[in-house]
Design an enzyme around this catalytic site. Structure first.
Site, PDB file in Angstrom:
ATOM      1  N   ILE A 153       0.825  -1.201   0.075  1.00 28.05           N
ATOM      2  CA  ILE A 153      -0.231   0.002   0.092  1.00 28.05           C
ATOM      3  C   ILE A 153       0.838   1.337   0.051  1.00 28.05           C
ATOM      4  O   ILE A 153       1.926   1.317   0.603  1.00 28.05           O
ATOM      5  CB  ILE A 153      -0.968   0.030   1.231  1.00 28.05           C
ATOM      6  CG1 ILE A 153      -1.627  -1.161   1.560  1.00 28.05           C
ATOM      7  CG2 ILE A 153      -1.930   1.286   1.069  1.00 28.05           C
ATOM      8  CD1 ILE A 153      -2.394  -1.406   2.655  1.00 28.05           C
ATOM      9  N   CYS A 154       0.526   2.194  -0.686  1.00 30.02           N
ATOM     10  CA  CYS A 154       0.978   3.683  -0.514  1.00 30.02           C
ATOM     11  C   CYS A 154      -0.069   4.483  -0.878  1.00 30.02           C
ATOM     12  O   CYS A 154      -1.285   3.942  -1.058  1.00 30.02           O
ATOM     13  CB  CYS A 154       2.263   3.763  -1.662  1.00 30.02           C
ATOM     14  SG  CYS A 154       1.969   3.772  -3.367  1.00 30.02           S
ATOM     15  N   GLY A 155       0.145   5.796  -1.261  1.00 31.19           N
ATOM     16  CA  GLY A 155      -1.119   6.779  -1.327  1.00 31.19           C
ATOM     17  C   GLY A 155      -1.925   6.336  -2.277  1.00 31.19           C
ATOM     18  O   GLY A 155      -3.019   6.192  -2.280  1.00 31.19           O
ATOM     19  N   GLY A 215      -1.159   3.320  -4.679  1.00 29.03           N
ATOM     20  CA  GLY A 215      -0.801   2.285  -4.898  1.00 29.03           C
ATOM     21  C   GLY A 215       0.291   1.998  -6.123  1.00 29.03           C
ATOM     22  O   GLY A 215       0.695   1.172  -6.285  1.00 29.03           O
ATOM     23  N   GLY A 242      -3.934   3.667  -0.588  1.00 35.78           N
ATOM     24  CA  GLY A 242      -4.678   4.076   0.896  1.00 35.78           C
ATOM     25  C   GLY A 242      -5.469   5.394   0.663  1.00 35.78           C
ATOM     26  O   GLY A 242      -6.096   5.543   1.639  1.00 35.78           O
TER      27      GLY A 242
END
Length: 153
Positions: free
Chosen positions: A65-67, A69, A109
């Protein structure tokens, strides 16, 4: 199932929710971080150890997950043997595993809510790899690309 999960600050809250749900449903979860909300952390610091663990078989599947994706997917796919994809829909969460042997699910996320994310994770973890000849043939071609890239390095 043994599941690894990793994020930077952009998916920290979502990661925490998913870990609780995964554990509540009986999965063994390895948390690769971030372990605290730090706004200037970098997703490769967490995604690469997750990807390495997937390839080494320490976890069976990964969730990155990151801001958005996107960065998580780009980063994870740099690790030989990882087949990561940014997923926003139920069909792709299943089909990515069945046909393409996806082993890292990437989620944004800031773009996917917790209930949709949980639905995607459940679908991804329930899907089984296909050993259909056409899928294995395509995966062989992808592995050849990885080998070619390593030869240039």
């Amino acid at each position: 199932m043994k599941v690894g999960i990793a994020t930077d600050h952009g998916g920290f809250a979502l990661k925490e929710e998913l870990i609780a749900k995964l554990r509540a449903t009986g999965h063994q979860v390895t948390d690769f971080g971030a372990h605290s909300l730090t706004s200037d952390d970098d997703y490769p610091d967490f995604i690469v150890p997750l990807a390495d663990a997937v390839v080494a078989g320490k976890v069976e599947r990964g969730v990155a997950i990151c801001g958005s994706g996107v960065g998580a997917a780009v980063c994870a796919n740099k690790v030989k043997g990882v087949r990561a994809a940014l997923i926003h829909d139920h069909f792709s969460a299943r089909q990515g595993v069945e046909d393409d042997h996806m082993n890292v699910l990437c989620i944004g996320g800031r773009t996917v809510g917790p209930e949709v994310a949980w639905d995607l994770v459940q679908t991804y973890l329930a899907a089984k790899y296909s050993n259909a000849e056409r899928h294995l043939r395509r995966l062989g071609k992808i592995e050849a690309l990885e080998d070619r890239a390593n030869e240039r390095d």
